[in-house]
Design an enzyme around this catalytic site. Structure first.
Site, PDB file in Angstrom:
ATOM      1  N   SER A  90      31.385  29.327  75.181  1.00 25.04           N
ATOM      2  CA  SER A  90      32.030  30.642  75.175  1.00 25.04           C
ATOM      3  C   SER A  90      31.204  31.631  74.372  1.00 25.04           C
ATOM      4  O   SER A  90      30.451  31.250  73.466  1.00 25.04           O
ATOM      5  CB  SER A  90      33.423  30.534  74.556  1.00 25.04           C
ATOM      6  OG  SER A  90      33.968  31.799  74.252  1.00 25.04           O
ATOM      7  N   TYR A 138      39.274  27.639  68.163  1.00 27.08           N
ATOM      8  CA  TYR A 138      38.686  27.628  69.500  1.00 27.08           C
ATOM      9  C   TYR A 138      37.189  27.927  69.430  1.00 27.08           C
ATOM     10  O   TYR A 138      36.368  27.216  70.024  1.00 27.08           O
ATOM     11  CB  TYR A 138      39.395  28.673  70.368  1.00 27.08           C
ATOM     12  CG  TYR A 138      38.792  28.893  71.727  1.00 27.08           C
ATOM     13  CD1 TYR A 138      39.100  28.058  72.794  1.00 27.08           C
ATOM     14  CD2 TYR A 138      37.927  29.967  71.971  1.00 27.08           C
ATOM     15  CE1 TYR A 138      38.558  28.278  74.062  1.00 27.08           C
ATOM     16  CE2 TYR A 138      37.389  30.196  73.230  1.00 27.08           C
ATOM     17  CZ  TYR A 138      37.701  29.342  74.267  1.00 27.08           C
ATOM     18  OH  TYR A 138      37.163  29.556  75.508  1.00 27.08           O
TER      19      TYR A 138
END
Length: 282
Positions: A176, A189
């Site tokens: 990400s 995350y």
């Protein structure tokens, strides 16, 4: 697609469901033509029921691959994805279960091999995220769930798949943009996504001698079920990118086609950034 736009308000509980989203994400761009880049290949895709995973499955099918998708419990989304793959003329095996459980990862690979008798591409894509503004708001239970869902299965799936992967096989991990620039509301995350970058680079070195390539894709703000299941206000999601809008899964999946086929035969240990123009360190 290239115009800035505002998404309508909506909220879902975890895990998100694609069939409840408005507007529905774009799975494959109009005019995308397959050219047999993945003909006769078999791909295993975790988190393949919706979002980026669904789009990868459909793109792979259009390129000639059979796919096995793994998901937690989103049965309708998974069945919809299977229908999409079969509409492309390819077989699709769907397997529900919790990838945080090591034995389930073993069962996934066993079922895939039993069904297709081969495995050529492994895509570690499943993920969970919970938005929290303060460290104190992140419980140990949430931290454990995030790591056990996002990074642990990368190890477990690869370990079980390796005996079946031959020279020329490809492993692709979804990281990400948050792994590179951080996130003030996705601390745990972003940490797992940073771990996936390191995992990708280290594994690429480990498997280079076997001629198995390992790469990753780092999406930015993409309109997937994770978003309405995470954010309270989606109306302006993605507006701060240079392109002024969120991306669609159908704009991300072609990178997985590239990394999974022979076009990327001299690429390993790399990350492709698909984030609407944000310039970040590599």
């Amino acid at each position: 697609m290239n115009k800035p736009h505002k998404l309508p308000p909506q909220r879902q509980s975890q895990p998100g469901r694609e069939h409840k989203m408005h507007p529905r994400p774009e799975v494959i761009r109009e005019g995308y033509r397959g050219s047999g880049k993945l003909e006769h290949k078999v791909a295993l895709i975790t988190g393949g029921d919706s979002g980026i995973g669904r789009s990868i499955a459909v793109h792979y099918a259009r390129e000639g691959a059979s796919v096995c998708i793994v998901y937690l419990e989103e049965d309708k989304d998974a069945e919809d994805t299977r229908e999409m793959v079969e509409k492309e003329g390819q077989e699709c095996l769907i397997i529900p279960g919790n990838l945080a459980e090591e034995h389930f990862c073993r069962e996934v690979v066993d079922q895939c091999i039993s069904k297709f008798d081969r495995l050529d591409i492994v895509i570690n894509n499943a993920a969970v995220q919970h938005a929290r503004d303060e460290v104190a708001e992140i419980s140990f239970e949430q931290l454990k769930e995030t790591f056990e869902t996002n990074i642990y299965p990368c190890f477990s799936i690869v370990r079980e798949a390796l005996p079946h992967l031959k020279e020329g096989a490809s492993i692709i991990n979804t990281t990400s943009v948050t792994a590179y620039r951080g996130s003030d509301h996705l601390l745990d995350y972003a940490s797992t996504k940073g771990a996936i970058v390191s995992f990708t680079r280290a594994l690429s070195k480990m498997l280079a001698k076997k001629k198995i390539r390992v790469n990753g894709v780092a999406p930015g703000p993409i309109w997937t079920p994770l978003i309405p299941a995470t954010l309270d206000h989606v109306e302006t999601f993605g507006k701060n990118t240079p392109l002024g809008r969120p991306g669609q899964p159908g704009e991300v999946a072609p990178a997985y086609v590239f990394l999974g086929c022979g076009d990327s035969s001299y690429i390993t240990g790399q990350i492709i950034h698909i984030n609407g123009g944000e310039i970040i360190g590599s």
